[in-house]
Design an enzyme around this catalytic site. Structure first.
Site, PDB file in Angstrom:
ATOM      1  N   GLY A 254      -1.013  -2.821  18.216  1.00  0.00           N
ATOM      2  CA  GLY A 254      -2.104  -2.989  17.270  1.00  0.00           C
ATOM      3  C   GLY A 254      -3.406  -2.356  17.713  1.00  0.00           C
ATOM      4  O   GLY A 254      -4.431  -2.495  17.042  1.00  0.00           O
ATOM      5  N   GLU A 296       3.006  -3.041  23.393  1.00  0.00           N
ATOM      6  CA  GLU A 296       3.782  -2.063  22.629  1.00  0.00           C
ATOM      7  C   GLU A 296       2.876  -1.131  21.820  1.00  0.00           C
ATOM      8  O   GLU A 296       2.821  -1.214  20.596  1.00  0.00           O
ATOM      9  CB  GLU A 296       4.749  -2.778  21.691  1.00  0.00           C
ATOM     10  CG  GLU A 296       5.797  -3.610  22.399  1.00  0.00           C
ATOM     11  CD  GLU A 296       6.747  -4.296  21.427  1.00  0.00           C
ATOM     12  OE1 GLU A 296       6.376  -4.498  20.253  1.00  0.00           O
ATOM     13  OE2 GLU A 296       7.867  -4.615  21.836  1.00  0.00           O
ATOM     14  N   PRO A 297       2.160  -0.213  22.450  1.00  0.00           N
ATOM     15  CA  PRO A 297       1.355   0.739  21.688  1.00  0.00           C
ATOM     16  C   PRO A 297       2.232   1.772  20.993  1.00  0.00           C
ATOM     17  O   PRO A 297       3.098   2.389  21.621  1.00  0.00           O
ATOM     18  CB  PRO A 297       0.482   1.393  22.766  1.00  0.00           C
ATOM     19  CG  PRO A 297       1.315   1.304  24.014  1.00  0.00           C
ATOM     20  CD  PRO A 297       2.070   0.000  23.909  1.00  0.00           C
ATOM     21  N   GLY A 298       2.051   1.948  19.707  1.00  0.00           N
ATOM     22  CA  GLY A 298       2.758   2.979  18.966  1.00  0.00           C
ATOM     23  C   GLY A 298       1.772   4.010  18.461  1.00  0.00           C
ATOM     24  O   GLY A 298       1.667   5.111  18.988  1.00  0.00           O
ATOM     25  N   ARG A 299       1.000   3.604  17.444  1.00  0.00           N
ATOM     26  CA  ARG A 299      -0.025   4.476  16.881  1.00  0.00           C
ATOM     27  C   ARG A 299      -0.945   5.033  17.976  1.00  0.00           C
ATOM     28  O   ARG A 299      -1.279   6.216  17.994  1.00  0.00           O
ATOM     29  CB  ARG A 299      -0.850   3.683  15.863  1.00  0.00           C
ATOM     30  CG  ARG A 299      -1.950   4.475  15.177  1.00  0.00           C
ATOM     31  CD  ARG A 299      -2.930   3.535  14.481  1.00  0.00           C
ATOM     32  NE  ARG A 299      -2.297   2.529  13.669  1.00  0.00           N
ATOM     33  CZ  ARG A 299      -1.998   2.669  12.380  1.00  0.00           C
ATOM     34  NH1 ARG A 299      -2.326   3.785  11.758  1.00  0.00           N
ATOM     35  NH2 ARG A 299      -1.401   1.692  11.715  1.00  0.00           N
ATOM     36  N   ARG A 336       0.023   7.314   3.640  1.00  0.00           N
ATOM     37  CA  ARG A 336      -0.899   6.287   4.114  1.00  0.00           C
ATOM     38  C   ARG A 336      -2.137   6.087   3.231  1.00  0.00           C
ATOM     39  O   ARG A 336      -2.511   4.943   2.952  1.00  0.00           O
ATOM     40  CB  ARG A 336      -1.319   6.574   5.561  1.00  0.00           C
ATOM     41  CG  ARG A 336      -0.164   6.507   6.563  1.00  0.00           C
ATOM     42  CD  ARG A 336      -0.639   6.724   7.993  1.00  0.00           C
ATOM     43  NE  ARG A 336      -1.518   5.655   8.413  1.00  0.00           N
ATOM     44  CZ  ARG A 336      -2.826   5.781   8.588  1.00  0.00           C
ATOM     45  NH1 ARG A 336      -3.435   6.951   8.358  1.00  0.00           N
ATOM     46  NH2 ARG A 336      -3.550   4.753   8.959  1.00  0.00           N
ATOM     47  N   CYS A 367       2.954  14.411  -8.525  1.00  0.00           N
ATOM     48  CA  CYS A 367       2.652  13.967  -9.885  1.00  0.00           C
ATOM     49  C   CYS A 367       2.253  12.497  -9.930  1.00  0.00           C
ATOM     50  O   CYS A 367       2.920  11.662 -10.569  1.00  0.00           O
ATOM     51  CB  CYS A 367       3.838  14.240 -10.801  1.00  0.00           C
ATOM     52  SG  CYS A 367       4.122  16.001 -11.033  1.00  0.00           S
ATOM     53  N   TYR A 396       3.084   7.536  11.718  1.00  0.00           N
ATOM     54  CA  TYR A 396       3.491   7.021  10.407  1.00  0.00           C
ATOM     55  C   TYR A 396       3.565   8.059   9.301  1.00  0.00           C
ATOM     56  O   TYR A 396       4.193   7.797   8.272  1.00  0.00           O
ATOM     57  CB  TYR A 396       2.605   5.840   9.968  1.00  0.00           C
ATOM     58  CG  TYR A 396       2.713   4.682  10.917  1.00  0.00           C
ATOM     59  CD1 TYR A 396       3.865   3.910  10.959  1.00  0.00           C
ATOM     60  CD2 TYR A 396       1.706   4.391  11.825  1.00  0.00           C
ATOM     61  CE1 TYR A 396       4.003   2.870  11.864  1.00  0.00           C
ATOM     62  CE2 TYR A 396       1.832   3.358  12.733  1.00  0.00           C
ATOM     63  CZ  TYR A 396       2.977   2.600  12.744  1.00  0.00           C
ATOM     64  OH  TYR A 396       3.111   1.584  13.651  1.00  0.00           O
TER      65      TYR A 396
END
EC number: 4.1.1.20
Length: 438
Positions: A254, A296-299, A336, A367, A396
């Site tokens: 997070g 748990e760093p992802g971003r 996003r 569209c 993401y």
């Protein structure tokens, strides 16, 4: 060639602007990359990923040697990224059989994998057991019963964690909040306590720890500490009620990253100092000193490592209302902004040194009226054929890309020290038709 100019802080590490006013990433001119591979194009800087991974390890393990850093693969997972993460000594969290198989095909050590997910299939649980993943994170009572049965039938004993809901508001967007009570993820604390009893009565499951994750893009540090206070108190209660001493608390991720000028989050070191200090203090107070900490760093590991390059097409001026700058990608390669209002700060990659004095809304080619990548942003006076760059696109965007409007998902390249390599080719019409049986 003169000295290259610096880019804004949210571009990949080592990025610069050359004498032609072009953006340079990993030693590669972005215009050369766009010409070679076409657009839309996602460009990852390998050294940026490695630097972020090393920073998390240094800041957390330097303060607590027993701590562990696990990359949240849902942010972006492919073989190239998996190999880098393995080489940097991080663990990996996966949430599907597909992610697990990508990791396995890249040679990622299965013992360093955490298998998450709120609705794992029996086939995925079988796969996790057969592969020998290090941790299966149980999300609910139904999964617990099924995993117990599947592991029992295989005559094995799985190391498991329980995902709990600490009931903390992380003050982020509702669609990326995951630790509150009204969440599809995890056990409430009372139900988690009952689940502990169920696991202790099983010969096929071993409870090694607890996991929680309160959300994404959390700029404030206090919610992390509030959630940890609740979780550690619960673990102390479990020891008192059940006599169980677990090995690990996985506090999730997070950690926020910077997408816009003037909106810098705390540094990794600031997050680590607050979280580890609080963890140590609470563990001493509760006599949980044998407990290890996982994050748990992802971003925060990959977001800033990549940019998206687009070609500018139609520029539509509605006098007195809005000027649209249309690009050849949009919501099919980056959902996003449409999904939860994510904001970006685009530039013209071929005109980085020119004054940004014109107001545009960057629109995609799909569209939907909601296909807007960035609203009311300033750019130099743009022309069709310019190349627009969107920084901070490493997390993401690619995992959530789609074939909407029969769009070909974009190519992805990795750059390092002036070299570039294709790590995912652009899709073709053959790819679209392969599973269409007519």
């Amino acid at each position: 060639m003169g000295a290259m100019k610096e880019t804004p802080p949210f571009f990949p590490l080592g990025s610069a602007i050359n004498d032609h006013g072009h953006l340079v990433i990993g030693g590669c001119d972005s215009m050369d990359l766009a010409e070679t591979y076409g657009t839309p194009l996602y460009v990852f800087a390998e050294e940026d990923i490695r630097a972020r991974a090393r920073e998390f390890k240094r800041e957390f393990t330097g303060r607590l040697s027993s701590s562990r850093v696990v990359y949240a693969g849902k942010a972006c997972l492919n073989r190239a990224v998996a190999k880098i993460i393995a080489e940097e000594g991080l663990g990996l969290d996966v949430v599907s059989g597909g992610e697990l198989e990508i990791a396995r095909s890249a040679g990622f050590p299965m013992k360093n994998i955490y298998f998450h997910g709120n609705n794992k299939s029996d086939a995925e649980l079988e796969l996790a057991l057969a592969a020998g993943v290090g941790r299966i994170v149980i999300d609910n009572a139904w999964e617990l019963a099924r995993l117990d049965g599947i592991a029992g039938a295989r005559s094995c004993r799985a190391d498991v964690m329980l995902r709990i809901k600490p009931g903390i508001d992380p003050h982020t967007h509702a669609k990326i909040t995951t630790g509150n009570i009204d969440s599809k993820f995890g056990f409430g604390l009372e139900d988690a306590d009952s689940a502990v009893g169920r696991i202790l009565s099983s010969n096929s499951l071993k409870l090694v720890g607890f996991h929680y994750h309160i959300g994404s893009q959390i700029f404030e540090i206090q919610p992390f500490l509030d959630a940890m206070h609740t979780a550690l108190g619960f673990i102390a209660g479990v020891r008192g009620r059940w006599g169980l001493i677990v090995d690990e608390l996985d506090a999730g991720g997070g950690f926020a990253v910077q997408y816009l000028s003037g909106q810098a989050p705390p540094s990794v070191g600031e997050y680590a100092e607050a979280i580890v200090s609080f963890f140590k203090e609470e563990c001493r107070r509760l006599d949980l000193t044998s407990l290890s900490l996982t994050v748990e760093p992802g971003r925060a590991t990959v977001a800033r490592a990549a940019v998206a390059l687009y070609s500018v097409g139609v520029i539509k001026d509605i006098p007195g209302i809005r000027r649209y700058l249309c690009v050849d990608g949009g919501m099919a390669d980056n959902i996003r902004p449409a999904l939860y209002g994510a904001c970006y700060e685009p530039y013209l990659a071929n005109r980085m040194t020119e004054r940004a004095n014109q107001l545009y809304t960057v629109a995609g080619r799909f569209c939907e009226s909601g296909d807007i990548l960035a609203a009311d942003v300033k750019l130099p006076a743009a022309d069709p054929g310019d190349t627009l760059v969107m920084p901070v696109c490493g997390a993401y965007c690619i995992p959530m890309a789609s074939n909407y409007n029969a769009f070909f998902r974009p190519a992805v390249v990795m750059v390092k020290e002036g070299q570039h390599r294709l790590i995912r080719r652009r899709e073709s019409i053959e790819d679209l038709l392969r599973t269409d049986l007519g």
